[in-house]
Design an enzyme around this catalytic site. Structure first.
Site, PDB file in Angstrom:
ATOM      1  N   GLU A 156      -2.989   3.272   2.018  1.00  0.00           N
ATOM      2  CA  GLU A 156      -2.460   3.905   0.793  1.00  0.00           C
ATOM      3  C   GLU A 156      -2.586   5.421   0.858  1.00  0.00           C
ATOM      4  O   GLU A 156      -1.685   6.164   0.438  1.00  0.00           O
ATOM      5  CB  GLU A 156      -3.195   3.362  -0.451  1.00  0.00           C
ATOM      6  CG  GLU A 156      -2.608   3.943  -1.734  1.00  0.00           C
ATOM      7  CD  GLU A 156      -3.377   3.561  -2.987  1.00  0.00           C
ATOM      8  OE1 GLU A 156      -3.880   2.427  -3.067  1.00  0.00           O
ATOM      9  OE2 GLU A 156      -3.469   4.415  -3.891  1.00  0.00           O
ATOM     10  N   SER A 200      -9.795  -2.503   0.080  1.00  0.00           N
ATOM     11  CA  SER A 200     -10.575  -1.454  -0.593  1.00  0.00           C
ATOM     12  C   SER A 200     -11.140  -1.954  -1.918  1.00  0.00           C
ATOM     13  O   SER A 200     -12.325  -1.807  -2.205  1.00  0.00           O
ATOM     14  CB  SER A 200      -9.679  -0.238  -0.821  1.00  0.00           C
ATOM     15  OG  SER A 200     -10.297   0.688  -1.648  1.00  0.00           O
ATOM     16  N   ASN A 201     -10.303  -2.586  -2.735  1.00  0.00           N
ATOM     17  CA  ASN A 201     -10.801  -2.959  -4.071  1.00  0.00           C
ATOM     18  C   ASN A 201     -11.864  -4.051  -3.992  1.00  0.00           C
ATOM     19  O   ASN A 201     -12.776  -4.087  -4.811  1.00  0.00           O
ATOM     20  CB  ASN A 201      -9.639  -3.306  -5.004  1.00  0.00           C
ATOM     21  CG  ASN A 201      -9.073  -4.665  -4.759  1.00  0.00           C
ATOM     22  OD1 ASN A 201      -9.570  -5.640  -5.296  1.00  0.00           O
ATOM     23  ND2 ASN A 201      -8.051  -4.759  -3.908  1.00  0.00           N
ATOM     24  N   CYS A 233       3.523  -1.125  -4.268  1.00  0.00           N
ATOM     25  CA  CYS A 233       3.208  -1.399  -5.680  1.00  0.00           C
ATOM     26  C   CYS A 233       3.722  -0.250  -6.544  1.00  0.00           C
ATOM     27  O   CYS A 233       3.504   0.923  -6.214  1.00  0.00           O
ATOM     28  CB  CYS A 233       1.694  -1.545  -5.860  1.00  0.00           C
ATOM     29  SG  CYS A 233       1.260  -1.740  -7.602  1.00  0.00           S
ATOM     30  N   THR A 284      -5.561   4.295  -5.784  1.00  0.00           N
ATOM     31  CA  THR A 284      -5.545   3.395  -6.953  1.00  0.00           C
ATOM     32  C   THR A 284      -6.725   2.423  -7.007  1.00  0.00           C
ATOM     33  O   THR A 284      -6.980   1.817  -8.047  1.00  0.00           O
ATOM     34  CB  THR A 284      -4.253   2.540  -6.943  1.00  0.00           C
ATOM     35  OG1 THR A 284      -4.197   1.834  -5.697  1.00  0.00           O
ATOM     36  CG2 THR A 284      -3.017   3.383  -7.113  1.00  0.00           C
ATOM     37  N   HIS A 330      -7.184   4.921   5.010  1.00  0.00           N
ATOM     38  CA  HIS A 330      -6.667   3.746   4.301  1.00  0.00           C
ATOM     39  C   HIS A 330      -5.140   3.887   4.230  1.00  0.00           C
ATOM     40  O   HIS A 330      -4.627   4.990   3.993  1.00  0.00           O
ATOM     41  CB  HIS A 330      -7.272   3.657   2.896  1.00  0.00           C
ATOM     42  CG  HIS A 330      -6.902   2.381   2.194  1.00  0.00           C
ATOM     43  ND1 HIS A 330      -5.701   2.227   1.532  1.00  0.00           N
ATOM     44  CD2 HIS A 330      -7.555   1.199   2.081  1.00  0.00           C
ATOM     45  CE1 HIS A 330      -5.642   0.994   1.039  1.00  0.00           C
ATOM     46  NE2 HIS A 330      -6.758   0.360   1.354  1.00  0.00           N
ATOM     47  N   HIS A 378       0.809  -1.225   0.000  1.00  0.00           N
ATOM     48  CA  HIS A 378       0.000   0.000   0.000  1.00  0.00           C
ATOM     49  C   HIS A 378       0.837   1.267   0.000  1.00  0.00           C
ATOM     50  O   HIS A 378       0.329   2.348  -0.247  1.00  0.00           O
ATOM     51  CB  HIS A 378      -0.918   0.023   1.228  1.00  0.00           C
ATOM     52  CG  HIS A 378      -1.585  -1.287   1.459  1.00  0.00           C
ATOM     53  ND1 HIS A 378      -1.101  -2.219   2.338  1.00  0.00           N
ATOM     54  CD2 HIS A 378      -2.677  -1.833   0.887  1.00  0.00           C
ATOM     55  CE1 HIS A 378      -1.878  -3.290   2.314  1.00  0.00           C
ATOM     56  NE2 HIS A 378      -2.834  -3.084   1.432  1.00  0.00           N
TER      57      HIS A 378
HETATM   58  S1  SF4 Z   1      -4.622  -3.158  -6.858  1.00  0.00           S
HETATM   59 FE1  SF4 Z   1      -3.480  -1.959  -8.363  1.00  0.00          FE
HETATM   60  S2  SF4 Z   1      -2.319  -0.472  -7.189  1.00  0.00           S
HETATM   61 FE2  SF4 Z   1      -3.010  -2.062  -5.744  1.00  0.00          FE
HETATM   62  S3  SF4 Z   1      -1.337  -3.533  -5.693  1.00  0.00           S
HETATM   63 FE3  SF4 Z   1      -2.709  -4.228  -7.289  1.00  0.00          FE
HETATM   64  S4  SF4 Z   1      -1.897  -3.306  -9.204  1.00  0.00           S
HETATM   65 FE4  SF4 Z   1      -0.991  -2.234  -7.478  1.00  0.00          FE
END
Ligand code: SF4
Length: 314
Positions: free
Chosen positions: A131, A230-231, A101, A171, A129, A79
């Site tokens: 990040e 988060s994603n 990343c 991101t 968060h 992050h």
């Molecule tokens: S989700 Fe995107 S920004 Fe996060 S680690 Fe994976 S590639 Fe990198």
């Protein structure tokens, strides 16, 4: 006789290049430097990944001050970290490996460039968060203004912005929600500078696209991922917004909702960028106990991104 169940499997799903690299960095560090190695914060937001790495010799800490043996190396999570963290590591004479990343590092460099060029910077992201903490910590306190919602844009006081304005983003945000926030920002600051290349990463974008395509056809939608990912959380929101109200995050402790599943004829499955594929297959195997399953993988993009390891591990 078992009832039929159709499963749409989203692709891409699961590990992205940044997560694979971060896990690789921990494993290669253990091989190179021996056990234990410290990892500051969960290397990626997934309990199973963290538990596996613990077994291999990683010790997870939240702060460098929690490290008990300063002769052991420490790894910074995918992050990203505020600048103060490597500075503190140097002061303590800790050796460290940075698993941030590269796409997060790109946003860090972007913020530094903008600051150097005299911009007021707005960051779209989620408060607290890691990040966001890392990105805000690239610059002196107060240099980056964080906003989370369209309403936050309305609350921005134009008078507080004396310099040209630029925005950057976390991101792993929702592509659609962020587009709405950016639209509002552009209405408020017509000359606002946007990132040269989109900050929301390819993995986030592709996973959301796949979910959007499948979710409208499903009675239920399962996203495998942790609550602090988060994603993964965004994928559940995307599935709901795309029309599958009965969408949920399948985190470590979450049980399969068997009653609702029993009434379903079509389900969708995806997984966040930090969730291992075994968890997807586990879920499918559990579902297969009661149902005759047919699986269709829906591919919206091919991902070939691979990030290099830091040179000390090559
Ligand atoms: S989700 Fe995107 S920004 Fe996060 S680690 Fe994976 S590639 Fe990198």
């Amino acid at each position: 006789m078992k009832k039929n169940l159709k499963i749409y499997l989203a692709s891409p799903r699961g590990f992205c290049a940044g997560v694979k690299r971060a896990i690789d960095i921990v494993e290669k560090s253990i091989n190179k430097y021996g056990k234990p190695v410290y990892v500051r914060h969960e290397i990626v937001h997934n309990k199973q990944v963290v538990e596996e790495l613990k077994k291999k010799g990683a010790i997870f800490v939240e702060e460098l001050s929690d490290i008990k043996d300063n002769t052991r190396p420490v790894i910074f999570s995918a992050h990203g970290v505020p600048k103060s963290v490597p500075e503190e590591a140097k002061q303590k004479k800790l050796s460290f490996v940075d698993a941030t990343c590269p796409l997060v590092s790109k946003v860090h460099r972007e913020s530094e460039q903008l600051h150097k060029r005299g911009y007021d910077i707005i960051l779209i992201g989620h408060n607290k968060h890691p990040e966001v903490i890392g990105t805000m910590g690239q610059l002196p306190k107060g240099s980056i203004k964080l906003i989370e919602t369209v309403n936050d844009v309305s609350l921005l006081d134009i008078k507080q912005f004396s310099k040209p304005v630029a925005y950057i983003t976390q991101t792993t945000l929702s592509v659609d929600d962020t587009a709405e926030i950016i639209k509002k920002l552009e209405e408020k600051f017509p000359d606002i500078k946007q990132p040269i290349k989109e900050d929301i990463c390819y993995a986030t974008t592709n996973r959301q696209l796949a979910v959007k395509k499948i979710a409208p056809k499903c009675d239920m939608f399962f996203v495998i991922g942790s609550r602090n990912s988060s994603n993964s959380v965004r994928l559940v929101e995307v599935a709901k917004k795309a029309g599958c109200k009965n969408s949920m995050l399948m985190y470590f402790e979450k049980k399969i909702p068997t009653v609702d599943l029993g009434k379903s004829e079509i389900i969708g499955i995806s997984s966040g960028a930090s969730a291992p594929e075994e968890l997807v297959q586990d879920l499918i195997n559990k579902v297969k106990v009661d149902r005759t399953v047919s699986i269709e993988e829906v591919v919206v993009a091919e991902e070939k991104v691979v990030f290099k390891l830091p040179k000390e591990l090559n």
